[in-house]
Scaffold this motif. Sequence first.
Motif, PDB file in Angstrom:
ATOM      1  N   LEU A  45       0.873  -1.149   0.098  1.00 24.95           N
ATOM      2  CA  LEU A  45      -0.008  -0.008   0.002  1.00 24.95           C
ATOM      3  C   LEU A  45       0.798   1.336   0.014  1.00 24.95           C
ATOM      4  O   LEU A  45       1.802   1.335   0.787  1.00 24.95           O
ATOM      5  CB  LEU A  45      -0.955  -0.085   1.234  1.00 24.95           C
ATOM      6  N   SER A  46       0.689   2.160  -0.800  1.00 25.44           N
ATOM      7  CA  SER A  46       1.486   3.444  -1.019  1.00 25.44           C
ATOM      8  C   SER A  46       1.248   4.475   0.072  1.00 25.44           C
ATOM      9  O   SER A  46       0.306   4.138   0.968  1.00 25.44           O
ATOM     10  CB  SER A  46       1.189   3.997  -2.433  1.00 25.44           C
ATOM     11  N   PHE A  47       2.149   5.402   0.099  1.00 25.76           N
ATOM     12  CA  PHE A  47       1.829   6.606   1.190  1.00 25.76           C
ATOM     13  C   PHE A  47       0.578   7.248   1.077  1.00 25.76           C
ATOM     14  O   PHE A  47       0.086   7.419   2.153  1.00 25.76           O
ATOM     15  CB  PHE A  47       3.037   7.463   0.870  1.00 25.76           C
ATOM     16  N   SER A  48       0.281   7.274  -0.242  1.00 31.66           N
ATOM     17  CA  SER A  48      -1.041   7.888  -0.624  1.00 31.66           C
ATOM     18  C   SER A  48      -2.201   7.120   0.149  1.00 31.66           C
ATOM     19  O   SER A  48      -3.103   7.638   0.759  1.00 31.66           O
ATOM     20  CB  SER A  48      -1.316   8.142  -2.063  1.00 31.66           C
ATOM     21  N   ALA A  49      -2.214   5.829  -0.138  1.00 31.24           N
ATOM     22  CA  ALA A  49      -3.147   4.863   0.241  1.00 31.24           C
ATOM     23  C   ALA A  49      -3.265   4.878   1.967  1.00 31.24           C
ATOM     24  O   ALA A  49      -4.493   5.033   2.339  1.00 31.24           O
ATOM     25  CB  ALA A  49      -3.110   3.600  -0.324  1.00 31.24           C
ATOM     26  N   VAL A  50      -2.035   4.942   2.310  1.00 28.12           N
ATOM     27  CA  VAL A  50      -2.117   4.609   3.842  1.00 28.12           C
ATOM     28  C   VAL A  50      -2.700   6.108   4.498  1.00 28.12           C
ATOM     29  O   VAL A  50      -3.163   6.057   5.482  1.00 28.12           O
ATOM     30  CB  VAL A  50      -0.715   4.645   4.263  1.00 28.12           C
ATOM     31  N   HIS A  51      -2.016   7.143   3.845  1.00 28.62           N
ATOM     32  CA  HIS A  51      -2.731   8.553   4.351  1.00 28.62           C
ATOM     33  C   HIS A  51      -4.369   8.565   4.131  1.00 28.62           C
ATOM     34  O   HIS A  51      -4.928   9.159   5.086  1.00 28.62           O
ATOM     35  CB  HIS A  51      -2.141   9.734   3.476  1.00 28.62           C
ATOM     36  N   GLY A  52      -4.628   8.089   3.092  1.00 24.29           N
ATOM     37  CA  GLY A  52      -6.288   8.089   3.145  1.00 24.29           C
ATOM     38  C   GLY A  52      -6.710   7.098   4.078  1.00 24.29           C
ATOM     39  O   GLY A  52      -7.984   7.410   4.633  1.00 24.29           O
ATOM     40  N   LEU A  53      -6.250   6.044   4.438  1.00 20.89           N
ATOM     41  CA  LEU A  53      -6.615   5.099   5.451  1.00 20.89           C
ATOM     42  C   LEU A  53      -6.833   5.958   6.840  1.00 20.89           C
ATOM     43  O   LEU A  53      -7.974   5.524   7.626  1.00 20.89           O
ATOM     44  CB  LEU A  53      -5.637   3.978   5.737  1.00 20.89           C
ATOM     45  N   ALA A  54      -5.776   6.620   7.121  1.00 22.91           N
ATOM     46  CA  ALA A  54      -6.032   7.426   8.348  1.00 22.91           C
ATOM     47  C   ALA A  54      -7.194   8.336   8.596  1.00 22.91           C
ATOM     48  O   ALA A  54      -7.500   8.426   9.649  1.00 22.91           O
ATOM     49  CB  ALA A  54      -4.647   8.472   8.523  1.00 22.91           C
ATOM     50  N   SER A  55      -7.679   8.816   7.209  1.00 26.80           N
ATOM     51  CA  SER A  55      -8.769   9.741   7.184  1.00 26.80           C
ATOM     52  C   SER A  55      -9.878   8.870   7.025  1.00 26.80           C
ATOM     53  O   SER A  55     -11.053   9.767   6.583  1.00 26.80           O
ATOM     54  CB  SER A  55      -8.513  10.826   6.257  1.00 26.80           C
ATOM     55  N   GLY A  56      -9.867   7.688   7.042  1.00 22.10           N
ATOM     56  CA  GLY A  56     -11.085   6.956   6.670  1.00 22.10           C
ATOM     57  C   GLY A  56     -11.488   6.543   5.382  1.00 22.10           C
ATOM     58  O   GLY A  56     -12.338   5.861   5.110  1.00 22.10           O
ATOM     59  N   GLN A  57     -10.561   6.633   4.321  1.00 21.65           N
ATOM     60  CA  GLN A  57     -11.036   6.150   2.913  1.00 21.65           C
ATOM     61  C   GLN A  57     -10.272   4.481   2.934  1.00 21.65           C
ATOM     62  O   GLN A  57      -9.037   4.709   2.704  1.00 21.65           O
ATOM     63  CB  GLN A  57     -10.104   7.074   2.173  1.00 21.65           C
ATOM     64  N   MET A  58     -11.229   3.935   3.016  1.00 25.09           N
ATOM     65  CA  MET A  58     -10.790   2.433   2.904  1.00 25.09           C
ATOM     66  C   MET A  58     -10.616   1.751   1.784  1.00 25.09           C
ATOM     67  O   MET A  58     -11.264   2.225   0.651  1.00 25.09           O
ATOM     68  CB  MET A  58     -11.884   1.635   3.546  1.00 25.09           C
ATOM     69  N   PRO A  59      -9.517   1.142   1.108  1.00 25.52           N
ATOM     70  CA  PRO A  59      -9.294   0.542  -0.019  1.00 25.52           C
ATOM     71  C   PRO A  59     -10.208  -0.738  -0.151  1.00 25.52           C
ATOM     72  O   PRO A  59     -11.121  -1.255   0.600  1.00 25.52           O
ATOM     73  CB  PRO A  59      -7.930  -0.220   0.049  1.00 25.52           C
ATOM     74  N   ARG A 175      -6.204   0.508   9.137  1.00 24.98           N
ATOM     75  CA  ARG A 175      -6.449   1.972   9.817  1.00 24.98           C
ATOM     76  C   ARG A 175      -6.066   2.235  11.133  1.00 24.98           C
ATOM     77  O   ARG A 175      -5.327   3.329  11.128  1.00 24.98           O
ATOM     78  CB  ARG A 175      -8.191   1.909  10.123  1.00 24.98           C
ATOM     79  N   SER A 176      -5.717   1.230  11.914  1.00 24.17           N
ATOM     80  CA  SER A 176      -5.052   1.413  13.256  1.00 24.17           C
ATOM     81  C   SER A 176      -3.463   1.840  13.143  1.00 24.17           C
ATOM     82  O   SER A 176      -3.175   2.866  13.577  1.00 24.17           O
ATOM     83  CB  SER A 176      -5.142   0.289  14.179  1.00 24.17           C
ATOM     84  N   MET A 177      -2.992   1.277  12.062  1.00 23.68           N
ATOM     85  CA  MET A 177      -1.394   1.300  11.876  1.00 23.68           C
ATOM     86  C   MET A 177      -1.264   2.839  11.139  1.00 23.68           C
ATOM     87  O   MET A 177      -0.389   3.597  11.486  1.00 23.68           O
ATOM     88  CB  MET A 177      -0.832   0.261  11.054  1.00 23.68           C
ATOM     89  N   ALA A 178      -2.106   3.040  10.308  1.00 19.18           N
ATOM     90  CA  ALA A 178      -2.142   4.327   9.547  1.00 19.18           C
ATOM     91  C   ALA A 178      -2.347   5.571  10.574  1.00 19.18           C
ATOM     92  O   ALA A 178      -1.591   6.421  10.630  1.00 19.18           O
ATOM     93  CB  ALA A 178      -3.188   4.454   8.326  1.00 19.18           C
ATOM     94  N   ARG A 179      -3.261   5.314  11.419  1.00 19.48           N
ATOM     95  CA  ARG A 179      -3.434   6.732  12.337  1.00 19.48           C
ATOM     96  C   ARG A 179      -2.368   6.622  13.470  1.00 19.48           C
ATOM     97  O   ARG A 179      -2.100   7.780  13.806  1.00 19.48           O
ATOM     98  CB  ARG A 179      -4.767   6.286  12.962  1.00 19.48           C
ATOM     99  N   ALA A 180      -1.850   5.474  13.704  1.00 22.48           N
ATOM    100  CA  ALA A 180      -0.675   5.419  14.757  1.00 22.48           C
ATOM    101  C   ALA A 180       0.468   6.445  14.107  1.00 22.48           C
ATOM    102  O   ALA A 180       0.973   7.162  14.835  1.00 22.48           O
ATOM    103  CB  ALA A 180      -0.140   4.148  15.176  1.00 22.48           C
ATOM    104  N   TRP A 181       0.706   6.253  13.015  1.00 17.85           N
ATOM    105  CA  TRP A 181       1.802   6.680  12.147  1.00 17.85           C
ATOM    106  C   TRP A 181       1.620   8.364  12.126  1.00 17.85           C
ATOM    107  O   TRP A 181       2.557   9.138  12.298  1.00 17.85           O
ATOM    108  CB  TRP A 181       1.985   6.469  10.607  1.00 17.85           C
ATOM    109  N   GLU A 182       0.239   8.892  11.863  1.00 19.13           N
ATOM    110  CA  GLU A 182       0.052  10.019  11.779  1.00 19.13           C
ATOM    111  C   GLU A 182      -0.271  10.858  13.152  1.00 19.13           C
ATOM    112  O   GLU A 182      -0.446  12.260  13.159  1.00 19.13           O
ATOM    113  CB  GLU A 182      -1.173  10.578  10.774  1.00 19.13           C
TER     114      GLU A 182
END
Length: 847
Positions: A45-59, A175-182
Motif C-alpha cells: 500500500l502506497s503512502f497515499s493509500a495509507v494517508h487515506g486510511l488514516a482519514s477513513g478512506q478504505m481500499p 486503519r490503526s497502523m495508519a492513524r498511529a503513524w500520523e
Amino acid sequence: MQKDDPHTTLITATAPIAPNTHGGRAKCLQRLVRLDLPVPRTVALSFSAVHGLASGQMPDMAKLLAPFGEQPLLCVRPSSEDPDWGGPGAVLNIGMNDAIYVDFCDALGQEAAAQIYLRFVQSYAIHVARLDPDLFEDIDSDSPDGLSAALKAYEDEAEESFPQDPAVQLAAVLRSMARAWEGTTARLLRQAKGAPADAGLGLVVQQMVFGIGSGESGSGVIQLVDSSSGEPQITGRYLSQSQGRDALVKGAEALFLEADARGPSLEELAPQAFADLKAYTALMRRKLREEMQAEFAIENGKVHLLDGVRIARSARAAVRIAVDLAKDKIIAKEEALLRIEPRALNELLHRQVDPAAMRDRIATGVAASPGAATGRIVFSSSEAQASAARGEACVLVRRETAPEDIRGMHAAVAVLTERGGMTSHAAVIGRGMGLPCVVGASELTFNLQARLISAPGGRTFKEGDVITIDGTSGDVLAGEPAMLEAAHDDAFQELMVWSDAVRDIGVRANADTPTDAATARNFGAEGIGLCRTEHMFFEADRLTPMREMIFADKAQDRRAALERLLPMQREDFTELFRIMQGKPVCIRLLDPPLHEFLPHDKAGCRELAEALDLPLSDVTRRVEALGEYNPMLGMRGVRLGVTVPEIYDMQARAIFEATIAASREGAPVVPEIMIPLVSAMREVELVKSRIDAVAAEVRSETGQDFEYRLGVMVETPRAALRADEIATQVSFLSFGTNDLTQMTYGLSRDDAGRFMSAYVQLGVYPEDPFHTLDTDGVGELLKIGAERGRAASPDLVLSICGEHGGNPESIAFCRNAGFSYVSCSPFRVPVARLAAAQLALQDKIAP
C-alpha cells in the motif's frame, strides 16, 4: 487487483514500487522477488493509500484480499522511506478465527493452533482495539484454556465478540497502523530522528509463514557480518516453533545459526535450510550491493524470506563494510567513500561509551570534544598532575579553563567545565589533544572551595569520586560504564588512501606540541596549519623567565629574560620540524595578552614575588596594571609584536635556528611564520622588517641560507576588507574563524553558550555560528578577503585554521571560494579528508 495499481499493488518484478512512494521495505521485497528468492505473496500500500486510511478512506478489501486465496492468513508490516524513522509494530496471524482454528487443530495440533490464534487475539486487542494490556497479563499462553480466556477478556472489555471476518480484521489493522503513524507523538518521535514532518508510511500485507507446526519450523534472522566490527561473521538467531522476531527476545531459548561449541545450531538441526539461508543472504549482498539482514521463517524445513533490511552498524562496521564491498568489486571505491558520513569517523578515532551500557546520567552540557573517558574528579591542574604521577586517571573539573591549565589538561583523561561553548578554551584545546570534553554544564553547581559538584535532584560528587565524560553526546555520567575502544584498522586506513586520491583541497592540522604533531602526521595531515606558540610558555621551567620578561622595564632586560627562553623555543620548533619531515609548518607568533601569564590570586603573587625578589606590593600593582577591561580586544597579537618587539624577535630567531638544525638532519624545512590579529598593513610592515632583519642576522652568524614564508592570520573584519593591501606584503592569508566570528557578531565565544540554544530554537540564528560557519555573514568576509587578496597577489595561498576547518559544510565553502587548504584539530583530520573527497566526487556526479 491490478498488478500496476500504483496504490494497492501486488509486489511483482515489474510493479510500480519506489522507496519514496511505498517505502524501503516494499522496495526491498520487490528486489528479493526479482532475484527469484522465496518471498511469500505480498501486497504493498502506497503512502497515499495509507494517508487515506488514516482519514477513513478504505481500499477495496475484496480486491486487496484476492491474491491470498479463500482463507487468507496475513501479517502487516510498516514500510517507511527510511527504516530509522520507525513505525508501528507488525501484526501477525490476521485472518485467524474460530473456523480456521478448528482446521489448524487437525493439521498442526491443538497446542500450535491455539498459540497462533492467541497471539493474534492479544496483538489485535492491544494494538488495534486499544484495550488495556493488563487484561492479558495473567493469561497462561501455554494453558489449553489460554485462548478461551483471551477471547472472553476481549468480549467483556470491547463489549463485542472478537471479529471473525478476515476483511474486517485486516481493515481495522490497516486503519490503526495508519492513524498511529500520523499521531502527534509518532510524528514528533520521527522528526527527532531527522524525518520530515510530512514523511509518508507504506504498509505491506504479506501471506503468513507460520514457523509453527510439524516438521522443522521456526523463525529467525541472519546476516553475514558483525554489526559492531563489520568483520565477516554469520550472525543471528533461530528459534524453533516461533514467529516474527521471537528468536531475538531476551531469554528466548534460541539456537545459534552456524555450528557452535556453545550450544545447538540450525546448521546441525537443518543443514539444507542453513545452506539455503547462507546462499540467499550472499546473493542479497551481491545483487543489492549492501550487507543485509534477512528475516526468515522455516516451515517444514523450507526457507521463506519475509524481509530484508540494511543491517544496523557502528561507524567502525560501516567503514569495514563499504571497503570490503569495494574490494569485492560489488561497488566502486568512489561509492564506498560516499557511503560514510564524515562525522561518524569520530566514533572510530576515540573511545566511546558502549551503546549497550547503562548510563547513569548526572547532567548534559555541550559536547565539545568527542570520545569518552572515566576518572576521579580533581579540581585543579596541580591535582591532575599529581593524580597522573600516581597512575590514576582523573577528570579535570573547572568553571572554565585558561592557558595555565594546559598542564592539567595534558595530565587528565577528560575535562568538564561549567561555562563555555564550542570554541571556548577547553573545547578548542580538548579537540586538539583528542581529550574528551564537556563544557557549559550549567545544570551542575560547581563549588570549588568545598571541592564538590551538585547535580539536579540533590546528588553531590566530591573530589575523588569516579565520573565519566562523554564528549560525543555531552553527557556527564556517574561511575564507569563499559567502553568501546578506538579502531584505526586497515579498512579505515584504506578508506583514507582512497579519499586522498580524489580530494582537491589540502588538509593540515592545528598542532601545538610534538605529541599533537605526531598525531596529526599519523592521521595523514599534509602539514601544520596552525601552531599556537603561547602554549609552549606555560611549562614550569618557562613561566618564570616569561614573567621576568613581562616585569622588565627596559628592552635589554626583556632580551635577557627572553634569552633563557630562546633555546627552549628552538628545541620546540626543531622537534616539530623533525616530526613533520619537511611538510609545511605554520607557526603563529605569540597571541594572548601578557596578563594571561601572570598569577591571579594572592598565593600566586607571593610565589612570583619570591621568584623575582620583589616586594609583594610591587608584584600586585604590576599584575593589576596589566589587567584589561576587554582582553580579547586589548594588547595582544600583533600589537604585542609592535610594542614589545623583543618577543617576536626571539621567536623568529628560534624558528630560523630550528629550521637550520632540522634541515641538516632531514628534508629541507621552509617554515611559515604567521602574524596574529592584524588589522592594518602598517602592522605587517613593522613586524616583517624585524623578522627579515633577524633572518639576515641568523644567516650571517651561521653561514647557512634558508627560506621562509610570512603570512597573516585574518581574524578582524578590517583585515578581510583590506586584504588587497595586506596581500602585497605576505605569502599567505589564513582565516582564523574563531575570532573572526566573535568580532563579526560581537559575541564572546566563551559566554555565548548561555543563550545560544535559545537563539537557535527561536530561529535568531540557524545554527551556533561558533559550531557551523556562518556563510552569510562571516563567510561574506572570507569571500571578500579571498577575492581582494588574490586580485592583489594571484599566487596568494588561502586557508582557514579556525575550528570550522574540520566541518564538512565549511570545507565545501572553502573549496568553492578557492582556498588552498583547511586546517583543523588533529583528530578531525580524517573527517576533513573524507569530507573533501566526497565534495570532489559530488562535483563530478552533478550534471
